[in-house]
Design a protein around this motif. Structure first.
Motif, PDB file in Angstrom:
ATOM      1  N   THR A 303      -0.555  12.654   3.625  1.00  0.00           N
ATOM      2  CA  THR A 303      -1.040  12.459   2.262  1.00  0.00           C
ATOM      3  C   THR A 303       0.077  11.852   1.428  1.00  0.00           C
ATOM      4  N   TRP A 304      -0.301  11.037   0.449  1.00  0.00           N
ATOM      5  CA  TRP A 304       0.652  10.399  -0.460  1.00  0.00           C
ATOM      6  C   TRP A 304       0.237  10.670  -1.891  1.00  0.00           C
ATOM      7  N   ARG A 305       1.215  10.960  -2.742  1.00  0.00           N
ATOM      8  CA  ARG A 305       0.975  11.197  -4.158  1.00  0.00           C
ATOM      9  C   ARG A 305       1.708  10.155  -4.985  1.00  0.00           C
ATOM     10  N   PRO A 306       1.070   9.629  -6.022  1.00  0.00           N
ATOM     11  CA  PRO A 306       1.755   8.649  -6.862  1.00  0.00           C
ATOM     12  C   PRO A 306       2.882   9.289  -7.647  1.00  0.00           C
ATOM     13  N   ALA A 307       3.916   8.518  -7.945  1.00  0.00           N
ATOM     14  CA  ALA A 307       5.001   9.009  -8.790  1.00  0.00           C
ATOM     15  C   ALA A 307       4.467   9.332 -10.179  1.00  0.00           C
ATOM     16  N   ASP A 308       4.969  10.419 -10.762  1.00  0.00           N
ATOM     17  CA  ASP A 308       4.548  10.778 -12.121  1.00  0.00           C
ATOM     18  C   ASP A 308       5.047   9.751 -13.136  1.00  0.00           C
ATOM     19  N   ARG A 309       6.259   9.255 -12.912  1.00  0.00           N
ATOM     20  CA  ARG A 309       6.805   8.165 -13.722  1.00  0.00           C
ATOM     21  C   ARG A 309       7.406   7.159 -12.749  1.00  0.00           C
ATOM     22  N   PRO A 310       6.633   6.122 -12.381  1.00  0.00           N
ATOM     23  CA  PRO A 310       7.097   5.183 -11.359  1.00  0.00           C
ATOM     24  C   PRO A 310       8.063   4.155 -11.921  1.00  0.00           C
ATOM     25  N   PRO A 311       8.688   3.366 -11.065  1.00  0.00           N
ATOM     26  CA  PRO A 311       9.461   2.226 -11.555  1.00  0.00           C
ATOM     27  C   PRO A 311       8.568   1.324 -12.408  1.00  0.00           C
ATOM     28  N   PRO A 312       9.144   0.578 -13.342  1.00  0.00           N
ATOM     29  CA  PRO A 312       8.323  -0.210 -14.266  1.00  0.00           C
ATOM     30  C   PRO A 312       7.771  -1.494 -13.680  1.00  0.00           C
ATOM     31  N   ALA A 313       8.202  -1.858 -12.468  1.00  0.00           N
ATOM     32  CA  ALA A 313       7.785  -3.131 -11.889  1.00  0.00           C
ATOM     33  C   ALA A 313       7.838  -3.042 -10.369  1.00  0.00           C
ATOM     34  N   TYR A 314       7.384  -4.097  -9.739  1.00  0.00           N
ATOM     35  CA  TYR A 314       7.402  -4.221  -8.285  1.00  0.00           C
ATOM     36  C   TYR A 314       8.784  -3.907  -7.722  1.00  0.00           C
ATOM     37  N   ARG A 315       8.815  -3.122  -6.638  1.00  0.00           N
ATOM     38  CA  ARG A 315      10.049  -2.814  -5.931  1.00  0.00           C
ATOM     39  C   ARG A 315       9.847  -3.097  -4.435  1.00  0.00           C
ATOM     40  N   SER A 316      10.866  -3.700  -3.817  1.00  0.00           N
ATOM     41  CA  SER A 316      10.744  -4.138  -2.430  1.00  0.00           C
ATOM     42  C   SER A 316      11.605  -3.347  -1.459  1.00  0.00           C
ATOM     43  N   GLY A 317      12.550  -2.522  -1.967  1.00  0.00           N
ATOM     44  CA  GLY A 317      13.427  -1.751  -1.096  1.00  0.00           C
ATOM     45  C   GLY A 317      13.655  -0.354  -1.626  1.00  0.00           C
ATOM     46  N   VAL A 318      13.900   0.602  -0.719  1.00  0.00           N
ATOM     47  CA  VAL A 318      14.112   1.989  -1.130  1.00  0.00           C
ATOM     48  C   VAL A 318      14.992   2.680  -0.100  1.00  0.00           C
ATOM     49  N   ALA A 319      15.855   3.605  -0.557  1.00  0.00           N
ATOM     50  CA  ALA A 319      16.734   4.352   0.346  1.00  0.00           C
ATOM     51  C   ALA A 319      17.078   5.699  -0.265  1.00  0.00           C
ATOM     52  N   TRP A 320      17.118   6.735   0.576  1.00  0.00           N
ATOM     53  CA  TRP A 320      17.566   8.055   0.143  1.00  0.00           C
ATOM     54  C   TRP A 320      19.083   8.066   0.015  1.00  0.00           C
TER      55      TRP A 320
END
Length: 379
Positions: A303-320
């Motif tokens: 299951t996936w949940r949307p961020a409560d406050r997401p980034p303001p625009a398109y994002r192409s990369g992510v890392a912990w």
């Protein structure tokens, strides 16, 4: 494992648009605390602090001499060693924290578009070029890029390979857009020296127009010895596919990220373990909004949940952020965002353009993107 990952024309354009345990517990705590303080501050408060008192990207001079090279492939080995791969067949490597870079591009690869590179250390790496038919290739080096061996060349005109990932130094996968209605998976068990197409029986049917995005080398990612996830877009629903047996069988789950267009979907994934993951994406076109550009999972992607406050625009990369259960970075053409609560909320902390991001256990976070931009996170 990134360190040891007509309508047809429109869709293609959209998609192409053993280390130490860490510096110390204190260094991890300081970096995590700094990111937490940065996200708690208002943008004005954050920028009132001297630059050396806040985490920031420090641009590195790659010395490519080609300002239009775009690096969408990135493999961070440590704070000192990193590989980047991009347009015009370019592959660079640094072993001194980005002070100097060596051009280690495979000979004769100038027409290729490298979009992913996976590095095991400073000498061994595997790079993927993307495109239809024979433009999709895999290269491997065992001597720091002094020589390369082409270990795979796609001969199926219907296939278009997007991303690589490795579970360990021997086992890895590469993924192609659907062929005969299903995503195609390549497998290696010898560190990328040879590849075999896996049977398609365990792969769910693709949606009409569904494909992967070769935007950051993060549309196929793994965690642990057997789990792997595949991000999709371009169809009616954005999805994340999960396999718990190294790509033999898959399940698909809808993701709450914008879809319904060849330019929209999940562009990048990151998992800090086999349960907790982040997804980012949206609409890559600069004139289109991306109001739901991030999501999170705590159950391996069931299951996936949307961020409560997401980034303001398109994002192409992510890392912990290494050694943190809650902090992560997301990057895109309009900036970098930080979360310190596991992806519930995000705050923009930099407006520089980057396509991909990768972090290492010794807190070596790197980013790369257009115009030859490569940076390391400094504190």
């Amino acid at each position: 494992m990134r360190r040891l990952g007509s309508k047809r024309r429109t869709a293609r354009a959209a998609r192409t648009g053993g280390r130490g345990k860490g510096r110390s517990a204190l260094a991890v705590a300081v970096c995590a605390a700094a990111l937490a303080a940065l996200t708690a501050a208002t943008p004005a408060q954050a920028h009132q602090r001297p630059r050396w008192e806040r985490p920031h990207w420090e641009l590195k001079d790659t010395g490519t001499g080609v300002p239009d090279v775009r690096f969408r492939g990135l493999a961070a080995v440590s704070r000192h060693t990193a590989w980047v791969a991009g347009t015009q067949g370019t592959v660079l490597r640094t072993t001194d924290g980005g002070d100097t870079w060596r051009d280690v591009s495979p000979p004769g690869a100038g027409e290729l578009e490298f979009r992913d590179v996976e590095a095991f250390d400073a000498r061994r790496a595997v790079a993927l070029s993307i495109g239809e038919g024979e433009a999709s290739r895999v290269y491997r080096t065992d001597d720091g890029g002094a020589t390369w061996t082409e270990s795979f060349r796609n001969t199926d005109a219907r296939a278009f390979y997007d991303c690589l990932t490795f579970f360990d130094r021997r086992h890895g996968l590469a993924m192609s857009d659907p062929v005969d209605g299903k995503f195609r998976i390549l497998s290696t068990s010898d560190g990328g020296r040879s590849w075999n197409v896996l049977p398609a029986e365990g792969m769910p049917a693709a949606q009409d127009g569904e494909a992967g995005f070769a935007a950051s080398g993060q549309c196929l990612v793994s965690a642990g010895p057997r789990d792997v996830w595949l991000a999709t877009g371009g169809a009616a629903r954005a999805r994340v596919l999960h396999s718990a047996d190294r790509g033999r069988t898959w399940t698909a789950t809808d993701a709450p990220i914008p879809a319904g267009d060849p330019a929209r979907g999940v562009f990048a994934l990151a998992f800090r373990d086999r349960a907790h993951g982040l997804a980012v994406g949206g609409d890559f076109r600069p004139d289109q909004a991306s109001p739901r550009a991030a999501a999170r999972t705590a159950d391996a992607g069931r299951t996936w949940r949307p961020a409560d406050r997401p980034p303001p625009a398109y994002r192409s990369g992510v890392a912990w952020l290494p050694h943190s259960r809650t902090a992560a970075l997301a990057v895109g053409p309009t900036g970098t965002d930080v979360t310190t609560d596991g992806g519930h909320t995000w705050r923009t902390v930099d407006t520089g353009s980057y396509d991909t991001v990768d972090c290492t256990p010794d807190l070596g976070c790197w980013a790369a993107g257009e115009q030859g931009r490569v940076a390391r996170l400094e504190r």
